[in-house]
Write an enzyme that holds these catalytic residues in place. Structure first.
Site, mmCIF file in Angstrom:
data_model
loop_
_atom_site.group_PDB
_atom_site.id
_atom_site.type_symbol
_atom_site.label_atom_id
_atom_site.label_comp_id
_atom_site.label_asym_id
_atom_site.label_seq_id
_atom_site.Cartn_x
_atom_site.Cartn_y
_atom_site.Cartn_z
ATOM 1 N N THR A 214 44.174 45.957 44.389
ATOM 2 C CA THR A 214 43.879 47.341 44.801
ATOM 3 C C THR A 214 45.122 48.227 44.730
ATOM 4 O OG1 THR A 214 42.163 46.494 46.273
ATOM 5 C CG2 THR A 214 42.954 48.734 46.702
ATOM 6 N N TYR B 137 31.195 54.975 48.591
ATOM 7 C CA TYR B 137 32.242 54.353 49.392
ATOM 8 C C TYR B 137 31.851 54.253 50.874
ATOM 9 C CZ TYR B 137 35.773 54.173 45.653
ATOM 10 O OH TYR B 137 36.484 53.855 44.530
ATOM 11 N N ARG C 126 45.362 47.847 36.455
ATOM 12 C CA ARG C 126 46.175 48.573 37.442
ATOM 13 C C ARG C 126 47.644 48.206 37.321
ATOM 14 N NH1 ARG C 126 41.836 47.585 42.335
ATOM 15 N NH2 ARG C 126 40.570 49.466 42.056
ATOM 16 N N LYS D 61 37.999 56.094 37.052
ATOM 17 C CA LYS D 61 38.178 57.186 38.013
ATOM 18 C C LYS D 61 38.748 58.425 37.308
ATOM 19 C CE LYS D 61 38.700 53.905 41.863
ATOM 20 N NZ LYS D 61 39.596 53.395 42.934
ATOM 21 N N PHE E 103 41.920 56.629 55.150
ATOM 22 C CA PHE E 103 42.099 57.200 53.806
ATOM 23 C C PHE E 103 40.797 57.686 53.178
ATOM 24 C CE2 PHE E 103 41.789 52.537 53.451
ATOM 25 C CZ PHE E 103 40.714 52.400 52.575
HETATM 26 P P1 DAT Z 1 39.116 48.086 45.473
HETATM 27 O O1 DAT Z 1 39.033 49.416 44.761
HETATM 28 O O2 DAT Z 1 40.215 47.229 44.909
HETATM 29 O O3 DAT Z 1 37.797 47.383 45.567
HETATM 30 P P2 DAT Z 1 38.714 48.831 48.254
HETATM 31 O O4 DAT Z 1 37.263 48.715 47.976
HETATM 32 O O5 DAT Z 1 39.277 48.110 49.431
HETATM 33 O O6 DAT Z 1 39.585 48.398 46.974
HETATM 34 O O7 DAT Z 1 39.101 50.362 48.431
HETATM 35 C C1 DAT Z 1 38.522 51.344 47.587
HETATM 36 C C2 DAT Z 1 39.587 52.309 47.163
HETATM 37 O O8 DAT Z 1 40.133 52.959 48.309
HETATM 38 C C3 DAT Z 1 40.793 51.665 46.478
HETATM 39 O O9 DAT Z 1 40.582 51.472 45.095
HETATM 40 C C4 DAT Z 1 41.878 52.645 46.761
HETATM 41 C C5 DAT Z 1 41.512 53.180 48.134
HETATM 42 N N1 DAT Z 1 42.261 52.481 49.175
HETATM 43 C C6 DAT Z 1 42.038 51.221 49.615
HETATM 44 N N2 DAT Z 1 42.904 50.865 50.573
HETATM 45 C C7 DAT Z 1 43.696 51.955 50.753
HETATM 46 C C8 DAT Z 1 44.803 52.240 51.606
HETATM 47 N N3 DAT Z 1 45.268 51.337 52.482
HETATM 48 N N4 DAT Z 1 45.374 53.469 51.498
HETATM 49 C C9 DAT Z 1 44.922 54.385 50.628
HETATM 50 N N5 DAT Z 1 43.884 54.184 49.797
HETATM 51 C C10 DAT Z 1 43.287 52.982 49.849
#
Ligand code: DAT
Ligand code: MG
Length: 148
Positions: free
Chosen positions: A91, A49, A102, A9, A57
């Site tokens: 995450t 996404y 991370r 990122k 978010f």
């Molecule tokens: P990951 O990146 O571990 O696959 P994800 O697909 O659930 O996680 O979410 C994508 C991204 O969105 C994650 O890397 C960071 C952001 N994100 C996820 N949950 C969040 C939250 N509760 N508040 C803020 N950002 C969040």
């Protein structure tokens, strides 16, 4: 063999963590099958996404992903999707174990430096989205030193 989509990122790129992050997948024994530095347009980030579009978010997440260039990659190997998720860590970096990317390099959930596909099916979709061009096919000469 199984492939996954990994993205460093904008914060990972700006902080000079590209070689460190790539090195972890490389040293594990996975093979890089795609690599590019790319600026991301808002509509493209929203597509990547799309599954999270209803989350509160979402707009902040899209702003973050388009805030600078990212490094998009394809990595290949046995159980590469699940294993890369383990190498990346939870995450929320506060929950990510030391030794994970991370866990070692991030503090905030909204600055968690790297993305990895969460299933073989989403890897297939993400690779098709980010790498529409023909894949590069080659077998590393050290393949048989890593795989039985
Ligand atoms: P990951 O990146 O571990 O696959 P994800 O697909 O659930 O996680 O979410 C994508 C991204 O969105 C994650 O890397 C960071 C952001 N994100 C996820 N949950 C969040 C939250 N509760 N508040 C803020 N950002 C969040
Ligand atoms: Mg995800």
């Amino acid at each position: 063999m199984e492939q996954t989509f990994i993205m460093i990122k904008p914060d990972g790129v700006q902080r000079g963590l590209v070689s460190e992050i790539m090195g972890r997948f490389e040293k594990k024994g996975f093979f890089m099958k795609g690599l590019k530095l790319q600026s991301v347009e808002r509509s493209f980030a929203e597509k990547h996404y799309a599954d999270l579009s209803s989350k509160p978010f979402f707009s902040g997440l899209v702003d973050y992903i388009i805030s600078g260039p990212v490094v998009a990659m394809i990595w290949e190997g046995k159980n590469v999707v699940t294993t890369c998720r383990k190498i990346i860590g939870a995450t929320n970096p506060s929950d990510a174990a030391p030794g994970t990317i991370r866990g070692d390099f991030a503090v905030e959930i909204g600055r968690n430096v790297v993305h990895g596909s969460d299933s073989v099916e989403s890897a297939r979709k993400e690779i098709a989205l980010w790498f529409p061009e023909a894949p590069i096919n080659f077998e590393s000469s050290i393949h048989s030193w890593i795989y039985e």
